[in-house]
Design a protein around this motif. Sequence first.
Motif, PDB file in Angstrom:
ATOM      1  N   SER A 265      -6.718  -8.678 -11.840  1.00 14.54           N
ATOM      2  CA  SER A 265      -7.970  -7.939 -11.969  1.00 14.54           C
ATOM      3  C   SER A 265      -9.165  -8.823 -11.619  1.00 14.54           C
ATOM      4  N   GLN A 266      -9.166 -10.060 -12.124  1.00 20.81           N
ATOM      5  CA  GLN A 266     -10.257 -10.981 -11.795  1.00 20.81           C
ATOM      6  C   GLN A 266     -10.300 -11.268 -10.298  1.00 20.81           C
ATOM      7  N   GLN A 267      -9.115 -11.467  -9.719  1.00 17.68           N
ATOM      8  CA  GLN A 267      -9.072 -11.778  -8.294  1.00 17.68           C
ATOM      9  C   GLN A 267      -9.536 -10.586  -7.456  1.00 17.68           C
ATOM     10  N   SER A 268      -9.177  -9.378  -7.871  1.00 19.00           N
ATOM     11  CA  SER A 268      -9.619  -8.194  -7.125  1.00 19.00           C
ATOM     12  C   SER A 268     -11.131  -8.054  -7.190  1.00 19.00           C
ATOM     13  N   ARG A 269     -11.753  -8.377  -8.343  1.00 18.39           N
ATOM     14  CA  ARG A 269     -13.210  -8.304  -8.445  1.00 18.39           C
ATOM     15  C   ARG A 269     -13.875  -9.336  -7.531  1.00 18.39           C
ATOM     16  N   LYS A 270     -13.257 -10.501  -7.440  1.00 19.40           N
ATOM     17  CA  LYS A 270     -13.798 -11.543  -6.553  1.00 19.40           C
ATOM     18  C   LYS A 270     -13.709 -11.101  -5.101  1.00 19.40           C
ATOM     19  N   VAL A 271     -12.576 -10.541  -4.722  1.00 16.74           N
ATOM     20  CA  VAL A 271     -12.402 -10.079  -3.339  1.00 16.74           C
ATOM     21  C   VAL A 271     -13.359  -8.934  -3.042  1.00 16.74           C
ATOM     22  N   LYS A 272     -13.545  -8.031  -3.996  1.00 16.47           N
ATOM     23  CA  LYS A 272     -14.468  -6.922  -3.779  1.00 16.47           C
ATOM     24  C   LYS A 272     -15.874  -7.422  -3.510  1.00 16.47           C
ATOM     25  N   ALA A 273     -16.293  -8.415  -4.258  1.00 14.42           N
ATOM     26  CA  ALA A 273     -17.629  -8.994  -4.017  1.00 14.42           C
ATOM     27  C   ALA A 273     -17.685  -9.660  -2.647  1.00 14.42           C
ATOM     28  N   SER A 274     -16.633 -10.342  -2.270  1.00 11.77           N
ATOM     29  CA  SER A 274     -16.610 -11.042  -0.983  1.00 11.77           C
ATOM     30  C   SER A 274     -16.534 -10.090   0.197  1.00 11.77           C
ATOM     31  N   LEU A 275     -16.026  -8.878  -0.017  1.00 12.28           N
ATOM     32  CA  LEU A 275     -15.995  -7.909   1.073  1.00 12.28           C
ATOM     33  C   LEU A 275     -17.392  -7.584   1.590  1.00 12.28           C
ATOM     34  N   GLN A 276     -18.406  -7.848   0.785  1.00  9.23           N
ATOM     35  CA  GLN A 276     -19.776  -7.608   1.242  1.00  9.23           C
ATOM     36  C   GLN A 276     -20.159  -8.529   2.393  1.00  9.23           C
TER      37      GLN A 276
ATOM     38  N   ALA B  38      -9.339  -5.519   3.422  1.00  7.16           N
ATOM     39  CA  ALA B  38      -9.361  -4.263   2.675  1.00  7.16           C
ATOM     40  C   ALA B  38      -7.976  -3.963   2.113  1.00  7.16           C
ATOM     41  N   LEU B  39      -6.942  -4.229   2.903  1.00  6.00           N
ATOM     42  CA  LEU B  39      -5.569  -4.083   2.413  1.00  6.00           C
ATOM     43  C   LEU B  39      -5.280  -5.069   1.288  1.00  6.00           C
ATOM     44  N   TRP B  40      -5.773  -6.281   1.418  1.00  9.07           N
ATOM     45  CA  TRP B  40      -5.574  -7.307   0.389  1.00  9.07           C
ATOM     46  C   TRP B  40      -6.228  -6.874  -0.924  1.00  9.07           C
ATOM     47  N   TYR B  41      -7.439  -6.327  -0.831  1.00  9.57           N
ATOM     48  CA  TYR B  41      -8.111  -5.837  -2.033  1.00  9.57           C
ATOM     49  C   TYR B  41      -7.312  -4.699  -2.672  1.00  9.57           C
ATOM     50  N   SER B  42      -6.853  -3.744  -1.852  1.00  4.28           N
ATOM     51  CA  SER B  42      -6.084  -2.629  -2.391  1.00  4.28           C
ATOM     52  C   SER B  42      -4.786  -3.123  -3.023  1.00  4.28           C
ATOM     53  N   ALA B  43      -4.157  -4.135  -2.403  1.00  6.68           N
ATOM     54  CA  ALA B  43      -2.923  -4.691  -2.968  1.00  6.68           C
ATOM     55  C   ALA B  43      -3.169  -5.291  -4.343  1.00  6.68           C
TER      56      ALA B  43
ATOM     57  N   SER C 148     -10.293   3.701   4.282  1.00  6.14           N
ATOM     58  CA  SER C 148      -9.333   4.790   4.107  1.00  6.14           C
ATOM     59  C   SER C 148      -8.221   4.486   3.117  1.00  6.14           C
ATOM     60  N   LEU C 149      -8.157   3.260   2.610  1.00  5.61           N
ATOM     61  CA  LEU C 149      -7.046   2.860   1.759  1.00  5.61           C
ATOM     62  C   LEU C 149      -7.187   3.438   0.355  1.00  5.61           C
ATOM     63  N   HIS C 150      -6.102   3.378  -0.410  1.00  4.30           N
ATOM     64  CA  HIS C 150      -6.119   4.018  -1.734  1.00  4.30           C
ATOM     65  C   HIS C 150      -7.202   3.421  -2.627  1.00  4.30           C
ATOM     66  N   HIS C 151      -7.361   2.115  -2.573  1.00  5.03           N
ATOM     67  CA  HIS C 151      -8.439   1.446  -3.306  1.00  5.03           C
ATOM     68  C   HIS C 151      -9.443   0.927  -2.284  1.00  5.03           C
ATOM     69  N   CYS C 152     -10.675   1.312  -2.435  1.00  6.38           N
ATOM     70  CA  CYS C 152     -11.709   0.948  -1.465  1.00  6.38           C
ATOM     71  C   CYS C 152     -12.756   0.067  -2.136  1.00  6.38           C
ATOM     72  N   GLY C 153     -13.086  -1.045  -1.492  1.00 10.00           N
ATOM     73  CA  GLY C 153     -14.023  -1.997  -2.074  1.00 10.00           C
ATOM     74  C   GLY C 153     -15.453  -1.860  -1.603  1.00 10.00           C
ATOM     75  N   PHE C 154     -15.778  -0.765  -0.908  1.00 10.26           N
ATOM     76  CA  PHE C 154     -17.126  -0.606  -0.374  1.00 10.26           C
ATOM     77  C   PHE C 154     -17.852   0.537  -1.066  1.00 10.26           C
TER      78      PHE C 154
ATOM     79  N   GLU D  35       0.827  -1.208   0.000  1.00  8.12           N
ATOM     80  CA  GLU D  35       0.000   0.000   0.000  1.00  8.12           C
ATOM     81  C   GLU D  35       0.865   1.262   0.000  1.00  8.12           C
ATOM     82  N   ILE D  36       1.877   1.291   0.833  1.00 11.43           N
ATOM     83  CA  ILE D  36       2.719   2.488   0.915  1.00 11.43           C
ATOM     84  C   ILE D  36       3.634   2.604  -0.303  1.00 11.43           C
ATOM     85  N   LEU D  37       4.062   1.479  -0.858  1.00 12.07           N
ATOM     86  CA  LEU D  37       4.802   1.524  -2.122  1.00 12.07           C
ATOM     87  C   LEU D  37       3.954   2.204  -3.191  1.00 12.07           C
TER      88      LEU D  37
END
Length: 677
Positions: free
Chosen positions: A502-513, A467-472, A546-552, A388-390
């Motif tokens: 990209s596919q994995q991030s979409r899956k994680v975003k859905a699972s964040l619900q 949330a960090l995993w999704y942003s990563a 608060s992270l750079h990429h937010c899944g909510f 995230e900080i990188l």
Amino acid sequence: MKDLDTREWLLTNGLGSFASGTVCDARTRTYHGWLIAALEPPGRRTLLLSHLDASLEVAGQLWALSTNFWSGGKIDPLGYQLLRSFEIDPVPSWMWGEEHWRLTRQLAMPSGWVEAGDGESLINAQAPLGNRILIQYRYEGTQVATLRLRPIIGDRDFHHQQSANEGLQFSQLVKPQQIYLQGIRADQVGAPWLLRWSGGEYQPEGVWYWNYYYPEENRRGLGDKEDLYSPGYLSVVLHPGEAVTLEARVGWPEVVLPDLNCNSFEQALQAEQERQSQLYAQAPVTVKGEREMIWHQLLRAGDQFIAYRASISGPTVIAGYPWFNDWGRDTLIALPGLTLATGRFTLARGLLETFGAYCRGGLIPNTFPDAGAEPIYNSIDASLWWIEILGIYLETTQDWEFLAQQYPLVRKIYKALTAGTLYHIRVDAADGLLTWNVPNVALTWMDVVIDGHPVTPRRGKPVEINALWYSALCWMTRWTEKLVNDSRNDSVRLSHQAEHYSQQSRKVKASLQKFWNTERNYLYDTIEPDDRRDARIRPNGVLALSLHHCGFAKAQGRRVLRVACDRLLTPYGLRSLDPSDPAYVGYYKGDRFHRDRAYHQGTVWSWLIGPFIRAWKRFYETEPLPWNPLPLLEHFQEQACLGSISEIFDADPPYAPQGAIAQAWSVAELMRHFEDL
């Protein structure tokens, strides 16, 4: 009787060494002293010089200027009653006086390293200039005075007290205008150091002072008594307007040191002010008037945490003073405020390189080793914070060459987390979320363990971790796509990788619900290994927003922040638990057991105001921030440790400051958002 002002002050030197004490000049902590030297920077911090016991004789009358607590709570002498003023800027300065005389004392701790030529990086630092402190006394009056100074010394780890016994002795070698000192035990010899002065007559007279008392340690339920030694005393005759300068320095120099005179202190002070002026000049924040003064104070406060670690030959960040070391998670969270907001980009890059170099099994160490020791990898989130900080560093600097260098490490972290690593950290194939499951450990920032049992275990799938995993995953998608455009890379392979991320991030975003709690309009704190949901209201939900990429979604973020405003927000940061929760503890007090129980069960953490501000700006773009920064800024300038920010505060009014007196991420988050306040 005049009250004792037990507010504190702090000096550091970029090596992990520090000096600290109180405004009234009494030592109230084990950690108070004028030379607590990092013998293996920034580790092996050792108390060498506690203080100088001072008295002034004018016209045959003796004035005792020191203030000491003794066993039983007795205070003697009562020097604080003669204290007329104290200033923290540019260095701690005390002025004692009566009708016909004034005596001023100043302390300065020169930086122990010279930074690289760009003024930003500690990586290529020159040889250490040493652990040392300068003390100057200046007399004004109508008659000649005699100042008597008795060095009070020790040789012990900064966490522990010292006891007078036959097994501990101090040697001293007296030479013109200096003494060489060393603690000696049956099984070891202490660090050699010297004390020298610009004028006066020294008389060797070894004596033990028994039963110094530290009321702050008593309040914390810890050892509160100590014996300290004095090797002799210095008598200095001072005419009106004259000064005497002393220096305590670690080591016995093999070369002749420059003469110590009254100009030595001013020269050291000027050099430090010039170094700080460079920090002001390169910082991109532009504010004027009173805000400019506060910003400069914040720059100085943030700079106190930057240190050089000898075991890795690179920069690091001390998590907090007086008792913390350098930690991975804390360093990474503090990095944007300490370096990016201040324009110290090379230092930021060096810190990322330092921590990345120690990545093992996809994990970044939470605790760095001293020489010869192994890192401790007890953190599930340090490597995620590193990514995230990188990303934030790259967005700020556009340093894409650094991305190319670090991309293989990003891939290693990803592979380790997906395949599984220590503490059964792995990606759940069913929902793509990151999980872990080992009893009796605590891997998130809520990491207190008492007698082998975590207070807040948070096993399973913590909300901010995912949330960090999704942003990563979002960062990795973007970076891989960027590398595809570089003709030097294998574009076909990278294109496949980018699509996979990209596919994995979409899956994680859905699972964040799965974390959405409709009943409370908040986020579940953890999905436990048996799939139960922890519905307690903690600040981790805000952190996830608060992270750079937010899944909510925006509607969810707004509801979470409204609940946080109602249940968690205080003038000094966010509570760590909803006050209506049965486990809530309103005050951080008592012995270590009771304090550790309260640490994440209500206690306010000031660093969390940064994530709150970032989340609010994301979801309530045009609405004013529902938080007034003035109480925290007043705390920074006027309370606890003057010119720094405490680690934590009580959860209930009046929100008394607690914990470490100066905390890196507390200061850093205020620096990061200073222009937003």
